[in-house]
Design an enzyme around this catalytic site. Structure first.
Site, mmCIF file in Angstrom:
data_model
loop_
_atom_site.group_PDB
_atom_site.id
_atom_site.type_symbol
_atom_site.label_atom_id
_atom_site.label_comp_id
_atom_site.label_asym_id
_atom_site.label_seq_id
_atom_site.Cartn_x
_atom_site.Cartn_y
_atom_site.Cartn_z
ATOM 1 N N GLU A 20 0.839 -1.205 0.000
ATOM 2 C CA GLU A 20 0.000 0.000 0.000
ATOM 3 C C GLU A 20 0.875 1.257 0.000
ATOM 4 O O GLU A 20 2.095 1.178 0.069
ATOM 5 C CB GLU A 20 -0.898 0.025 1.254
ATOM 6 C CG GLU A 20 -2.208 -0.715 1.128
ATOM 7 C CD GLU A 20 -3.272 0.117 0.420
ATOM 8 O OE1 GLU A 20 -2.938 1.207 -0.107
ATOM 9 O OE2 GLU A 20 -4.423 -0.322 0.379
ATOM 10 N N ASN A 128 -6.767 4.773 7.318
ATOM 11 C CA ASN A 128 -6.532 3.997 6.106
ATOM 12 C C ASN A 128 -5.777 4.759 5.020
ATOM 13 O O ASN A 128 -4.877 4.221 4.389
ATOM 14 C CB ASN A 128 -7.870 3.498 5.550
ATOM 15 C CG ASN A 128 -7.701 2.607 4.340
ATOM 16 O OD1 ASN A 128 -7.554 3.081 3.222
ATOM 17 N ND2 ASN A 128 -7.721 1.294 4.573
ATOM 18 N N ASP A 243 -10.383 2.075 -3.741
ATOM 19 C CA ASP A 243 -9.276 2.125 -2.785
ATOM 20 C C ASP A 243 -8.497 3.412 -3.044
ATOM 21 O O ASP A 243 -9.091 4.484 -3.119
ATOM 22 C CB ASP A 243 -8.416 0.867 -2.936
ATOM 23 C CG ASP A 243 -7.684 0.489 -1.665
ATOM 24 O OD1 ASP A 243 -7.252 1.395 -0.925
ATOM 25 O OD2 ASP A 243 -7.505 -0.710 -1.398
ATOM 26 N N ASP A 246 -5.699 8.950 -7.500
ATOM 27 C CA ASP A 246 -4.872 10.116 -7.831
ATOM 28 C C ASP A 246 -5.435 10.798 -9.076
ATOM 29 O O ASP A 246 -5.969 10.123 -9.971
ATOM 30 C CB ASP A 246 -3.431 9.693 -8.126
ATOM 31 C CG ASP A 246 -2.451 10.111 -7.045
ATOM 32 O OD1 ASP A 246 -2.855 10.800 -6.098
ATOM 33 O OD2 ASP A 246 -1.270 9.738 -7.151
ATOM 34 N N LEU A 288 -2.289 3.916 -5.950
ATOM 35 C CA LEU A 288 -1.481 4.343 -7.094
ATOM 36 C C LEU A 288 -0.956 5.757 -6.858
ATOM 37 O O LEU A 288 -1.537 6.532 -6.102
ATOM 38 C CB LEU A 288 -2.303 4.280 -8.380
ATOM 39 C CG LEU A 288 -3.627 5.062 -8.399
ATOM 40 C CD1 LEU A 288 -3.456 6.405 -9.082
ATOM 41 C CD2 LEU A 288 -4.701 4.254 -9.118
ATOM 42 N N HIS A 289 0.151 6.065 -7.524
ATOM 43 C CA HIS A 289 0.782 7.375 -7.351
ATOM 44 C C HIS A 289 1.693 7.643 -8.541
ATOM 45 O O HIS A 289 2.438 6.762 -8.981
ATOM 46 C CB HIS A 289 1.593 7.400 -6.058
ATOM 47 C CG HIS A 289 2.010 8.767 -5.627
ATOM 48 N ND1 HIS A 289 1.145 9.685 -5.089
ATOM 49 C CD2 HIS A 289 3.225 9.369 -5.645
ATOM 50 C CE1 HIS A 289 1.793 10.800 -4.802
ATOM 51 N NE2 HIS A 289 3.052 10.636 -5.135
ATOM 52 N N HIS A 302 -2.567 -6.309 -3.852
ATOM 53 C CA HIS A 302 -2.611 -7.325 -2.804
ATOM 54 C C HIS A 302 -2.584 -8.755 -3.321
ATOM 55 O O HIS A 302 -2.381 -9.683 -2.542
ATOM 56 C CB HIS A 302 -3.874 -7.138 -1.950
ATOM 57 C CG HIS A 302 -3.876 -5.878 -1.148
ATOM 58 N ND1 HIS A 302 -5.005 -5.375 -0.535
ATOM 59 C CD2 HIS A 302 -2.875 -5.009 -0.853
ATOM 60 C CE1 HIS A 302 -4.705 -4.256 0.101
ATOM 61 N NE2 HIS A 302 -3.424 -4.006 -0.083
#
Length: 323
Positions: A20, A128, A243, A246, A288-289, A302
């Site tokens: 994560e 979270n 989840d 971005d 994501l990033h 995961h």
């Protein structure tokens, strides 16, 4: 009908238990978290008493090497750092499912835990994900049961709308409760004065107008997320939904659909369905990033506890730390 994109994904590294929180700091250093790592059997007496020993890693994206920079713990209880974000001083803030809010400072390699209660004196929920707004206030979701030493409850948090939304105002040490009664609030994104919050179980993304530190208005449905993935009776079926997320520079929101095998892409004003679906080579994308000033997007997942990258159509939007 949404367009289907199938870009080439490149595997960076595996071995991130519960992978994560992918994030870059202002110097281009990359971090991610492993919330599900367990303590070694030779741990000291009284340390990591419940077995949890989640970690923040710095990762070399050229060779996949991982270096532990923080293993947060308090009063013998180990953490489960889940989401990550960088500030302008290159500190990495982690939303922790057991400890609440953690700040890693690379200048002295310290990990600071931010309180057990909110400004009303109520117990803080485990966190979270998190994001800075344009003014430097830190917003974070709190879907988990109250922070350690309270007993962790991984069943009720998906069944009952006890999830909360918090804000840590810039320069303050105690979070403010901004909204509650959410059924597992998860990923967050900010665009101008609008805060977006993914609610995993209801498969929705909510929008709020930011009126000030900890002050939100006009809660509304912004987008719906496709209901795909495993059967509801399974664990992933329980947690299937939006989840991490971005924006790109075109104002489109990319959302990891956990359990849905896709990253969903929405136009700047949201909608009832995505306009593009990015097919992933794994079932459970978690976050994501984008690399700064780049179209390369890094994705944690995961299914294999791994980190991947792919090239998107345009660059990602600048984060608070980069502006």
């Amino acid at each position: 009908m949404a367009e289907l994109h199938q870009p080439r994904f490149t595997l960076i590294t595996k071995g991130l238990a519960g992978a994560e929180g992918p994030v870059f700091d202002t110097k281009g250093r990359f971090y991610a978290v492993a919330p599900l790592e367990q303590a070694n059997n030779d741990r000291d007496t009284g340390q990591f008493t419940d077995g949890s020993a989640g970690k923040l890693y710095r990762i070399d994206l050229e060779n996949g090497d991982k270096h532990v920079v923080c293993t947060p713990h308090v009063q013998g209880f180990g953490g489960k750092p889940n989401g990550s974000i960088a500030d302008k001083d290159d500190c990495i803030w982690c939303a922790d499912m057991r400890l609440g809010l953690v700040k890693f400072d690379p200048s002295d390699n310290s990990c600071k835990i931010y309180g057990k209660v909110d400004t009303s004196g109520n117990p803080l929920n485990g966190a979270n994900d998190l994001v800075f707004d344009v003014d430097g206030n830190l917003w974070f979701t709190g879907p988990a049961s109250p922070v350690a030493p309270a007993k962790e409850d991984m069943v009720t948090i998906f069944k009952v709308p006890n999830g909360k939304l918090y804000c840590l105002p810039k320069g303050e040490d105690v979070p403010v409760l901004a909204d509650d009664n959410l059924r597992f609030p998860n990923g967050l994104a900010v665009q101008g004065k609008v805060l977006l919050v993914g609610v995993t179980v209801s498969k929705e993304i909510l929008a709020y107008d930011i009126e000030g530190p900890g002050k939100l208005a006009n809660r509304r449905l912004w987008a719906k997320v496709p209901r795909e993935g495993l059967e509801p009776a399974s664990f992933l079926g329980e947690t299937d939904g939006p989840d991490g997320m971005d924006f790109d520079v075109m104002g489109r929101l990319l959302v990891a659909n956990h359990g849905g095998s896709h990253i969903e892409v929405y136009p700047p004003d949201g909608g009832n369905e995505p306009i593009i679906r990015i097919r992933c080579p794994f079932e459970a994308p978690s976050n994501l990033h984008f690399r700064q000033n780049s179209n390369v997007c890094y994705v944690t997942e995961h299914s294999n506890d791994a980190l991947w990258s792919f090239a998107w159509e345009c660059q990602g939007a600048a984060m608070y730390c980069d502006k």
